[in-house]
Design a protein around this motif. Sequence first.
Motif, PDB file in Angstrom:
ATOM      1  N   ASP A 189      32.512  47.045  33.468  1.00 24.19           N
ATOM      2  CA  ASP A 189      33.655  46.716  34.322  1.00 24.19           C
ATOM      3  C   ASP A 189      33.894  47.832  35.337  1.00 24.19           C
ATOM      4  O   ASP A 189      34.139  47.580  36.519  1.00 24.19           O
ATOM      5  CB  ASP A 189      34.935  46.537  33.494  1.00 24.19           C
TER       6      ASP A 189
ATOM      7  N   SER B 187      54.266  49.203  32.711  1.00 26.47           N
ATOM      8  CA  SER B 187      53.771  47.861  33.046  1.00 26.47           C
ATOM      9  C   SER B 187      52.532  47.925  33.932  1.00 26.47           C
ATOM     10  O   SER B 187      51.651  47.062  33.824  1.00 26.47           O
ATOM     11  CB  SER B 187      54.867  47.033  33.717  1.00 26.47           C
TER      12      SER B 187
ATOM     13  N   GLN C  34      49.543  48.486  31.756  1.00 24.31           N
ATOM     14  CA  GLN C  34      49.226  47.292  30.977  1.00 24.31           C
ATOM     15  C   GLN C  34      48.856  46.102  31.855  1.00 24.31           C
ATOM     16  O   GLN C  34      48.541  45.031  31.351  1.00 24.31           O
ATOM     17  CB  GLN C  34      50.410  46.933  30.089  1.00 24.31           C
ATOM     18  N   GLY C  35      48.880  46.316  33.162  1.00 22.47           N
ATOM     19  CA  GLY C  35      48.586  45.241  34.104  1.00 22.47           C
ATOM     20  C   GLY C  35      47.106  45.023  34.316  1.00 22.47           C
ATOM     21  O   GLY C  35      46.285  45.244  33.419  1.00 22.47           O
ATOM     22  N   LYS C  36      46.756  44.635  35.529  1.00 23.62           N
ATOM     23  CA  LYS C  36      45.377  44.307  35.875  1.00 23.62           C
ATOM     24  C   LYS C  36      44.475  45.525  35.677  1.00 23.62           C
ATOM     25  O   LYS C  36      44.690  46.577  36.283  1.00 23.62           O
ATOM     26  CB  LYS C  36      45.330  43.816  37.318  1.00 23.62           C
ATOM     27  N   SER C  37      43.474  45.369  34.833  1.00 20.59           N
ATOM     28  CA  SER C  37      42.620  46.509  34.468  1.00 20.59           C
ATOM     29  C   SER C  37      41.908  47.122  35.662  1.00 20.59           C
ATOM     30  O   SER C  37      41.736  48.339  35.718  1.00 20.59           O
ATOM     31  CB  SER C  37      41.612  46.096  33.403  1.00 20.59           C
ATOM     32  N   SER C  38      41.526  46.317  36.635  1.00 23.06           N
ATOM     33  CA  SER C  38      40.825  46.865  37.798  1.00 23.06           C
ATOM     34  C   SER C  38      41.739  47.766  38.628  1.00 23.06           C
ATOM     35  O   SER C  38      41.282  48.756  39.213  1.00 23.06           O
ATOM     36  CB  SER C  38      40.251  45.744  38.675  1.00 23.06           C
ATOM     37  N   GLU C  39      43.029  47.464  38.671  1.00 24.38           N
ATOM     38  CA  GLU C  39      43.964  48.308  39.423  1.00 24.38           C
ATOM     39  C   GLU C  39      44.156  49.655  38.728  1.00 24.38           C
ATOM     40  O   GLU C  39      44.226  50.695  39.377  1.00 24.38           O
ATOM     41  CB  GLU C  39      45.295  47.588  39.609  1.00 24.38           C
TER      42      GLU C  39
ATOM     43  N   ARG D 123      45.656  51.949  27.247  1.00 21.22           N
ATOM     44  CA  ARG D 123      46.192  50.591  27.312  1.00 21.22           C
ATOM     45  C   ARG D 123      46.506  50.000  25.940  1.00 21.22           C
ATOM     46  O   ARG D 123      47.079  48.921  25.856  1.00 21.22           O
ATOM     47  CB  ARG D 123      45.223  49.691  28.075  1.00 21.22           C
TER      48      ARG D 123
ATOM     49  N   SER E 170      41.023  51.665  39.208  1.00 23.02           N
ATOM     50  CA  SER E 170      40.935  52.151  40.594  1.00 23.02           C
ATOM     51  C   SER E 170      41.650  53.482  40.760  1.00 23.02           C
ATOM     52  O   SER E 170      41.215  54.337  41.535  1.00 23.02           O
ATOM     53  CB  SER E 170      41.535  51.133  41.568  1.00 23.02           C
TER      54      SER E 170
ATOM     55  N   ALA F  13      47.434  46.073  25.975  1.00 20.01           N
ATOM     56  CA  ALA F  13      46.604  45.457  27.005  1.00 20.01           C
ATOM     57  C   ALA F  13      45.144  45.555  26.587  1.00 20.01           C
ATOM     58  O   ALA F  13      44.761  46.424  25.796  1.00 20.01           O
ATOM     59  CB  ALA F  13      46.820  46.150  28.345  1.00 20.01           C
ATOM     60  N   ASP F  14      44.346  44.655  27.108  1.00 19.21           N
ATOM     61  CA  ASP F  14      42.917  44.650  26.795  1.00 19.21           C
ATOM     62  C   ASP F  14      42.248  45.917  27.290  1.00 19.21           C
ATOM     63  O   ASP F  14      42.660  46.515  28.294  1.00 19.21           O
ATOM     64  CB  ASP F  14      42.235  43.443  27.446  1.00 19.21           C
TER      65      ASP F  14
END
Length: 137
Positions: free
Chosen positions: A115, A61, A64-69, A101, A72, A108-109
């Motif tokens: 980015d 998860s 598949q979550g926030k791409s920036s995280e 992803r 990072s 996920a995107d």
Amino acid sequence: MKEGLIKAAMLIVAALAAAASSPSRAQEMDGKALFLKNCAACHQASGKGIPGAFPALAGNSFVQGKSSEVASVLLKGRGGMPDFSDSLSDRDIATVLTFVRSNWGNKADGLKADDVSALRATLGLDPFGNSVMSNKH
């Protein structure tokens, strides 16, 4: 004869246009190669990781979550994972994360190099190529 050459040229142009408008297959192949070269030793080619040592990326998860995280982690490292900020370009990071992803059941995107570049700046990291190459990996 002339008409046949024109048709052949049109087919070639159409094939090139289709390939150019569909970078996902080429990017997927590049992403897979980057993953196998830089990530698979720990996370395994299957994305299932090694329980107790290296986390699975398949069905994860966080992945598949926030791409920036997720990006990072590649730029700064986390836990026992090294950072790849000096060894992978922004394009390579975006490409490998897009692959991760969208494979092994992940949905996920993807990311773009821009980015990753913006995130690198937000994190206060030098742009790729401006740092002294390290021997972290």
